[in-house]
Design a protein around this motif. Structure first.
Motif, PDB file in Angstrom:
ATOM      1  N   GLY A 299      -5.630  -6.134  -3.370  1.00 12.40           N
ATOM      2  CA  GLY A 299      -4.589  -5.231  -3.821  1.00 12.40           C
ATOM      3  C   GLY A 299      -3.838  -4.532  -2.704  1.00 12.40           C
ATOM      4  O   GLY A 299      -2.718  -4.055  -2.909  1.00 12.40           O
ATOM      5  N   ASN A 300      -4.406  -4.445  -1.510  1.00 13.02           N
ATOM      6  CA  ASN A 300      -3.741  -3.766  -0.392  1.00 13.02           C
ATOM      7  C   ASN A 300      -2.904  -4.702   0.473  1.00 13.02           C
ATOM      8  O   ASN A 300      -2.288  -4.259   1.440  1.00 13.02           O
ATOM      9  CB  ASN A 300      -4.786  -3.068   0.485  1.00 13.02           C
ATOM     10  N   SER A 301      -2.892  -5.976   0.150  1.00 14.85           N
ATOM     11  CA  SER A 301      -2.155  -6.944   0.956  1.00 14.85           C
ATOM     12  C   SER A 301      -0.647  -6.793   0.723  1.00 14.85           C
ATOM     13  O   SER A 301      -0.195  -6.623  -0.415  1.00 14.85           O
ATOM     14  CB  SER A 301      -2.591  -8.365   0.588  1.00 14.85           C
ATOM     15  N   PRO A 302       0.160  -6.883   1.794  1.00 18.40           N
ATOM     16  CA  PRO A 302       1.621  -6.871   1.612  1.00 18.40           C
ATOM     17  C   PRO A 302       2.111  -7.995   0.714  1.00 18.40           C
ATOM     18  O   PRO A 302       3.126  -7.847   0.030  1.00 18.40           O
ATOM     19  CB  PRO A 302       2.155  -7.027   3.041  1.00 18.40           C
ATOM     20  N   ASP A 303       1.383  -9.127   0.734  1.00 20.46           N
ATOM     21  CA  ASP A 303       1.783 -10.246  -0.125  1.00 20.46           C
ATOM     22  C   ASP A 303       1.715  -9.883  -1.599  1.00 20.46           C
ATOM     23  O   ASP A 303       2.392 -10.497  -2.432  1.00 20.46           O
ATOM     24  CB  ASP A 303       0.887 -11.457   0.130  1.00 20.46           C
ATOM     25  N   ALA A 304       0.883  -8.903  -1.947  1.00 11.91           N
ATOM     26  CA  ALA A 304       0.797  -8.427  -3.325  1.00 11.91           C
ATOM     27  C   ALA A 304       1.674  -7.208  -3.553  1.00 11.91           C
ATOM     28  O   ALA A 304       2.380  -7.113  -4.558  1.00 11.91           O
ATOM     29  CB  ALA A 304      -0.656  -8.101  -3.683  1.00 11.91           C
ATOM     30  N   LEU A 305       1.648  -6.259  -2.607  1.00 15.10           N
ATOM     31  CA  LEU A 305       2.358  -4.998  -2.808  1.00 15.10           C
ATOM     32  C   LEU A 305       3.869  -5.166  -2.795  1.00 15.10           C
ATOM     33  O   LEU A 305       4.583  -4.565  -3.617  1.00 15.10           O
ATOM     34  CB  LEU A 305       1.944  -3.991  -1.729  1.00 15.10           C
ATOM     35  N   VAL A 306       4.396  -5.963  -1.857  1.00 16.63           N
ATOM     36  CA  VAL A 306       5.849  -6.103  -1.748  1.00 16.63           C
ATOM     37  C   VAL A 306       6.464  -6.678  -3.025  1.00 16.63           C
ATOM     38  O   VAL A 306       7.423  -6.108  -3.573  1.00 16.63           O
ATOM     39  CB  VAL A 306       6.214  -6.951  -0.513  1.00 16.63           C
TER      40      VAL A 306
END
Length: 497
Positions: free
Chosen positions: A237-244
């Motif tokens: 959940g903290n990955s930029p691939d998910a957050l962005v």
């Protein structure tokens, strides 16, 4: 093709079921079946697609999600474009694009190419599906002729699930999964030829512009949301691939609401519809239940092949009872609504569906398909069948008659997008559970069983929330005599051909 009485009587003088009308009806039903069957037909092919195109467990659901997101995002735009440019023209071009995209799927050499082609397929289906109903309205006058035509159309849609499972299994175990898509261009060619020959062209039914911005923004928002959810399962959940992508999806959705409410001259979705309590409740319940159904088919298809050793044909046949029971039990919906209303019907169906999902989670390690899949899935089917008619009728209850068409279209959009998003969330969670257990030393069988169990448990949450939605937002609506609404706007006048 037909004669109508003067306005003073408002009755049909003559209507004849000619061979041309029968061919046109068959072609339009075949087109609708083709658009909907392409959602279910690939379920039994998932293991073969994964092996043939190098999908990962976390991205495999895009075989279905890529299609449904684009399909749902273009349904309302397709209907509006048909009104502006002519229904037959949009139908023919949309079917041709669907054929070309199907050919691209059959020839795809990798996962990326395949998902892109599936997206184009979904866009084309979103333009074709509304046209089938619009052309039926033009061909068949109100009353018995139209009722018969729409009943046949509805039956074709209803059997698409069972037919898709069986046809997919036969093709996968026979000539191969690519033939699932390679046969589509031939069918599309026959459909286009029949419609151009037997369905007269008509002038555009409306003037104005269509909301391209709204369609693009809503579809991109749904795609980014689905992608972000899948990346949570893959990278955390903290990955930029998910957050962005999740942040971008939220921004696009916020702009979409603003655009539809304040900026669009011809909005795809009148936001004020959601102020109608029955509309809001019906669409939220539809979103939740569709998410559970799409995820259920995905999980069942993989479980039957990966843990129970069924081939593609056996998997398709094991899923047929579920689809047939849905079709049979859905007919009891109006009777149930008559006595307990929308609130009781949706709540009872949601809770029964949730119980069936939990039963699937409990029997996931059973050694045979009957105990592990078929019998528990019938409990789910009987519950979900109780919700179909109540949700459809509730979605137009309290809506002005001039907006029945857009309200009916809205619940179809909710169905497809809810299915796509629910599938993405649950598939990612189940895959992540299995991968974590395999990484910690568990056997493949134990890891897969735990992933499927977790997926079914999550599926159970969705219909339970749909039941809560009905209990909180609905009152006594629907009790008494209930009629299923026409799929056509009530303000539409007769169409002369």
């Amino acid at each position: 093709m037909r004669k109508t009485a003067p306005a003073a009587t408002g009755r049909d003088i003559e209507f004849a079921w000619t061979p041309g009308l029968l061919v046109a009806l068959a072609a339009l039903c075949l087109a609708q079946l083709l658009e909907t069957i392409d959602i279910t037909v690939v379920n039994v092919a998932l293991p073969a697609l994964r092996a043939g195109l190098s999908f990962s467990a976390a991205t495999l659901h895009w075989v279905i999600t890529g299609y449904t997101v684009c399909f749902g995002g273009c349904l309302l735009l397709g209907g509006r474009l048909g009104d502006l440019l002519g229904h037959r023209r949009v139908f023919a071009y949309g079917t041709a694009v669907f054929a070309l995209a199907s050919l691209a799927c059959a020839l795809a050499g990798g996962a990326g190419e395949f998902v892109a082609a599936r997206g184009v397929q979904g866009v084309a289906a979103g333009f074709v599906s509304p046209m089938t109903l619009a052309l039926l309205a033009a061909l068949f006058p109100e009353g018995r002729p139209r009722t018969v035509a729409v009943t046949v159309w509805g039956a074709a849609t209803a059997v698409s699930g069972a037919l898709g499972f069986v046809a997919g299994g036969l093709l996968v175990d026979g000539p191969g999964w690519r033939w699932i898509f390679a046969v589509n261009p031939v069918i599309c060619g026959v459909v286009i030829a029949a419609v151009l020959r037997f369905v007269p062209a008509s002038a555009p039914a409306a003037r104005g512009r269509f909301d391209v911005v709204g369609a693009i923004v809503s579809t991109c928002a749904a795609g980014l949301l689905v992608y972000g959810v899948t990346q949570i399962g893959v990278r955390g959940g903290n990955s930029p691939d998910a957050l962005v992508p999740l942040v971008l999806a939220a921004l696009l959705l916020a702009y979409f609401v603003l655009h539809e409410a304040r900026l669009a001259a011809h909005p795809l979705i009148p936001v004020r519809l959601f102020a109608v309590r029955t509309v809001a409740a019906a669409n939220l319940a539809q979103f939740l239940i569709s998410g559970a159904i799409y995820a259920l088919f995905y999980l069942l298809s993989l479980q039957l092949q990966q843990t129970l050793g069924r081939n593609a044909v056996g998997t398709g046949l094991a899923l047929v009872p579920f689809s047939l029971l849905l079709l049979v039990c859905a007919g009891s919906g109006p009777l149930v609504v008559r006595y307990i209303g929308f609130r009781g019907s949706i709540a009872a169906g949601g809770l029964l569906g949730a119980a069936g999902m939990l039963l699937l989670a409990h029997t996931v390690t059973a050694g045979d398909a009957t105990r592990a899949v078929i019998l528990p899935s019938l409990v789910v089917a009987s519950g979900f069948a109780l919700t179909f008619v109540p949700i459809t009728v509730a979605a137009v209850t309290g809506v002005p008659s001039a907006q029945h068409g857009i309200a009916s279209g809205l619940v179809n959009v909710t169905r497809t997008l809810g299915g796509a998003i629910g599938l993405a969330v649950i598939a990612a969670a189940a895959s992540d559970r299995s991968d974590r257990l395999r990484g910690s030393g568990h056997t493949i069988g134990a890891a897969l069983a735990s992933g499927f169990r977790f997926g079914y448990q999550l599926c159970a949450v969705l219909p339970a929330l749909a039941a809560v939605t009905a209990l909180l937002l609905l009152r006594g609506e629907g009790r008494g005599r209930v009629r299923t609404p026409s799929p056509f706007p009530e303000t539409a006048g007769p169409v002369s051909n």
